[in-house]
Design a protein around this motif. Structure first.
Motif, PDB file in Angstrom:
ATOM      1  N   MET A  13      -3.635  20.019 -10.807  1.00 13.75           N
ATOM      2  CA  MET A  13      -4.767  19.121 -10.869  1.00 13.75           C
ATOM      3  C   MET A  13      -4.377  17.786 -10.241  1.00 13.75           C
ATOM      4  N   LYS A  14      -5.223  17.290  -9.357  1.00 12.46           N
ATOM      5  CA  LYS A  14      -4.945  16.001  -8.723  1.00 12.46           C
ATOM      6  C   LYS A  14      -5.231  14.872  -9.701  1.00 12.46           C
ATOM      7  N   ARG A  15      -4.410  13.814  -9.594  1.00 13.21           N
ATOM      8  CA  ARG A  15      -4.505  12.670 -10.502  1.00 13.21           C
ATOM      9  C   ARG A  15      -4.868  11.413  -9.730  1.00 13.21           C
ATOM     10  N   VAL A  16      -5.755  10.613 -10.309  1.00 13.85           N
ATOM     11  CA  VAL A  16      -6.190   9.382  -9.661  1.00 13.85           C
ATOM     12  C   VAL A  16      -6.218   8.249 -10.687  1.00 13.85           C
ATOM     13  N   ILE A  17      -5.868   7.064 -10.239  1.00 14.94           N
ATOM     14  CA  ILE A  17      -5.969   5.856 -11.042  1.00 14.94           C
ATOM     15  C   ILE A  17      -7.240   5.138 -10.602  1.00 14.94           C
ATOM     16  N   VAL A  18      -8.086   4.784 -11.555  1.00 18.86           N
ATOM     17  CA  VAL A  18      -9.301   4.022 -11.246  1.00 18.86           C
ATOM     18  C   VAL A  18      -9.268   2.740 -12.075  1.00 18.86           C
ATOM     19  N   THR A  19      -9.178   1.590 -11.393  1.00 15.43           N
ATOM     20  CA  THR A  19      -9.223   0.311 -12.099  1.00 15.43           C
ATOM     21  C   THR A  19     -10.674  -0.155 -12.174  1.00 15.43           C
ATOM     22  N   GLY A  20     -10.976  -0.923 -13.195  1.00 14.81           N
ATOM     23  CA  GLY A  20     -12.351  -1.361 -13.396  1.00 14.81           C
ATOM     24  C   GLY A  20     -13.238  -0.233 -13.890  1.00 14.81           C
ATOM     25  N   ALA A  21     -12.640   0.725 -14.580  1.00 15.07           N
ATOM     26  CA  ALA A  21     -13.341   1.946 -14.990  1.00 15.07           C
ATOM     27  C   ALA A  21     -14.378   1.715 -16.080  1.00 15.07           C
ATOM     28  N   ASN A  22     -14.344   0.590 -16.740  1.00 15.30           N
ATOM     29  CA  ASN A  22     -15.327   0.280 -17.777  1.00 15.30           C
ATOM     30  C   ASN A  22     -16.639  -0.233 -17.183  1.00 15.30           C
ATOM     31  N   GLY A  23     -16.598  -0.724 -15.950  1.00 16.80           N
ATOM     32  CA  GLY A  23     -17.775  -1.310 -15.322  1.00 16.80           C
ATOM     33  C   GLY A  23     -18.741  -0.258 -14.792  1.00 16.80           C
ATOM     34  N   PHE A  24     -19.863  -0.723 -14.292  1.00 17.67           N
ATOM     35  CA  PHE A  24     -20.915   0.163 -13.795  1.00 17.67           C
ATOM     36  C   PHE A  24     -20.421   1.056 -12.660  1.00 17.67           C
ATOM     37  N   VAL A  25     -19.880   0.455 -11.628  1.00 18.71           N
ATOM     38  CA  VAL A  25     -19.417   1.226 -10.465  1.00 18.71           C
ATOM     39  C   VAL A  25     -18.221   2.090 -10.851  1.00 18.71           C
ATOM     40  N   GLY A  26     -17.240   1.490 -11.514  1.00 21.18           N
ATOM     41  CA  GLY A  26     -16.037   2.230 -11.888  1.00 21.18           C
ATOM     42  C   GLY A  26     -16.321   3.423 -12.780  1.00 21.18           C
ATOM     43  N   SER A  27     -17.196   3.259 -13.767  1.00 24.83           N
ATOM     44  CA  SER A  27     -17.492   4.369 -14.679  1.00 24.83           C
ATOM     45  C   SER A  27     -18.213   5.504 -13.966  1.00 24.83           C
ATOM     46  N   ASN A  28     -19.038   5.171 -13.005  1.00 28.29           N
ATOM     47  CA  ASN A  28     -19.711   6.224 -12.233  1.00 28.29           C
ATOM     48  C   ASN A  28     -18.734   6.951 -11.314  1.00 28.29           C
ATOM     49  N   ILE A  29     -17.789   6.226 -10.760  1.00 24.16           N
ATOM     50  CA  ILE A  29     -16.754   6.856  -9.940  1.00 24.16           C
ATOM     51  C   ILE A  29     -15.927   7.814 -10.795  1.00 24.16           C
ATOM     52  N   VAL A  30     -15.537   7.367 -11.979  1.00 22.18           N
ATOM     53  CA  VAL A  30     -14.765   8.228 -12.885  1.00 22.18           C
ATOM     54  C   VAL A  30     -15.550   9.499 -13.194  1.00 22.18           C
ATOM     55  N   SER A  31     -16.807   9.375 -13.506  1.00 27.40           N
ATOM     56  CA  SER A  31     -17.624  10.553 -13.840  1.00 27.40           C
ATOM     57  C   SER A  31     -17.672  11.561 -12.700  1.00 27.40           C
ATOM     58  N   VAL A  32     -17.830  11.080 -11.485  1.00 27.72           N
ATOM     59  CA  VAL A  32     -17.863  11.986 -10.329  1.00 27.72           C
ATOM     60  C   VAL A  32     -16.502  12.646 -10.127  1.00 27.72           C
ATOM     61  N   LEU A  33     -15.439  11.881 -10.269  1.00 26.09           N
ATOM     62  CA  LEU A  33     -14.096  12.450 -10.130  1.00 26.09           C
ATOM     63  C   LEU A  33     -13.842  13.528 -11.176  1.00 26.09           C
ATOM     64  N   LEU A  34     -14.278  13.290 -12.399  1.00 26.78           N
ATOM     65  CA  LEU A  34     -14.118  14.289 -13.462  1.00 26.78           C
ATOM     66  C   LEU A  34     -14.904  15.558 -13.126  1.00 26.78           C
ATOM     67  N   GLU A  35     -16.121  15.388 -12.613  1.00 23.20           N
ATOM     68  CA  GLU A  35     -16.935  16.547 -12.209  1.00 23.20           C
ATOM     69  C   GLU A  35     -16.252  17.338 -11.100  1.00 23.20           C
ATOM     70  N   GLN A  36     -15.476  16.649 -10.266  1.00 20.47           N
ATOM     71  CA  GLN A  36     -14.787  17.287  -9.144  1.00 20.47           C
ATOM     72  C   GLN A  36     -13.432  17.858  -9.542  1.00 20.47           C
ATOM     73  N   GLY A  37     -13.078  17.748 -10.823  1.00 18.62           N
ATOM     74  CA  GLY A  37     -11.849  18.359 -11.307  1.00 18.62           C
ATOM     75  C   GLY A  37     -10.605  17.488 -11.269  1.00 18.62           C
ATOM     76  N   TRP A  38     -10.753  16.212 -11.021  1.00 21.31           N
ATOM     77  CA  TRP A  38      -9.604  15.308 -11.011  1.00 21.31           C
ATOM     78  C   TRP A  38      -9.207  14.943 -12.437  1.00 21.31           C
ATOM     79  N   PHE A  39      -7.922  14.643 -12.644  1.00 23.55           N
ATOM     80  CA  PHE A  39      -7.473  13.996 -13.870  1.00 23.55           C
ATOM     81  C   PHE A  39      -7.485  12.504 -13.569  1.00 23.55           C
ATOM     82  N   VAL A  40      -8.088  11.705 -14.439  1.00 20.41           N
ATOM     83  CA  VAL A  40      -8.285  10.282 -14.169  1.00 20.41           C
ATOM     84  C   VAL A  40      -7.529   9.415 -15.174  1.00 20.41           C
ATOM     85  N   TYR A  41      -6.763   8.485 -14.641  1.00 23.36           N
ATOM     86  CA  TYR A  41      -6.219   7.393 -15.442  1.00 23.36           C
ATOM     87  C   TYR A  41      -7.230   6.259 -15.281  1.00 23.36           C
TER      88      TYR A  41
END
Length: 149
Positions: free
Chosen positions: A1-29
């Motif tokens: 599983m690919k891993r990605v770090i997303v900073t600002g993940a609590n914000g509007f843009v960051g949280s939406n990016i995290v959600s899409v990455l999770l849907e695509q099978g990424w593990f997210v920090y």
């Protein structure tokens, strides 16, 4: 599983990016200074680790990619600080993330910007060839970062 770090993940843009990455099978920090976004509770805990930290104080993580979306959008007046301190509040974390990616040999990095570097415009689509005309300290900090990214 690919891993990605997303900073600002609590914000509007960051949280939406995290959600899409999770849907695509990424593990997210998912990294942010605090967690108050109710959307975060919908994330699959087996695919995401929430990290409460500043970009300048990240733990040692192994990742394939980095998306830096943590920025201070509040004005210097709203934060009760000088314009210089406000610019540093955006530049220092970005530089720290660039150094982190280099040290950890993360070869795929994205540093988010915003339309703030183009002032207000009635256009809904803005292309990269449009001259930058920042208005406000946040937009100036974003403009200063553009050449590095």
């Amino acid at each position: 599983m690919k891993r990605v770090i997303v900073t600002g993940a609590n914000g509007f843009v960051g949280s939406n990016i995290v959600s899409v990455l999770l849907e695509q099978g990424w593990f997210v920090y998912a990294v942010d200074l605090y967690w108050d976004n109710p959307y975060v509770k919908t994330w699959d805990e087996s695919q995401v680790t929430l990290i409460t930290a500043s970009c300048e104080d990240l733990p040692d993580l192994e990742a394939d990619a980095l998306i830096h979306g943590a920025f201070i959008t509040a004005s210097p007046e709203a934060r009760n600080e000088s314009p210089e301190a406000n610019i540093k509040a955006n530049l220092n974390p970005m530089l720290a993330m660039m150094e982190y990616a280099h040290e950890k040999q993360i070869s795929r990095s994205i540093y988010l910007s915003s339309s703030g570097v183009f002032r207000s415009t009635p256009e809904t689509v803005i292309t990269e060839d449009r001259p930058q005309t920042p208005l406000g300290v946040y937009a100036v900090a974003k403009t200063m970062m553009e050449p590095w990214c």
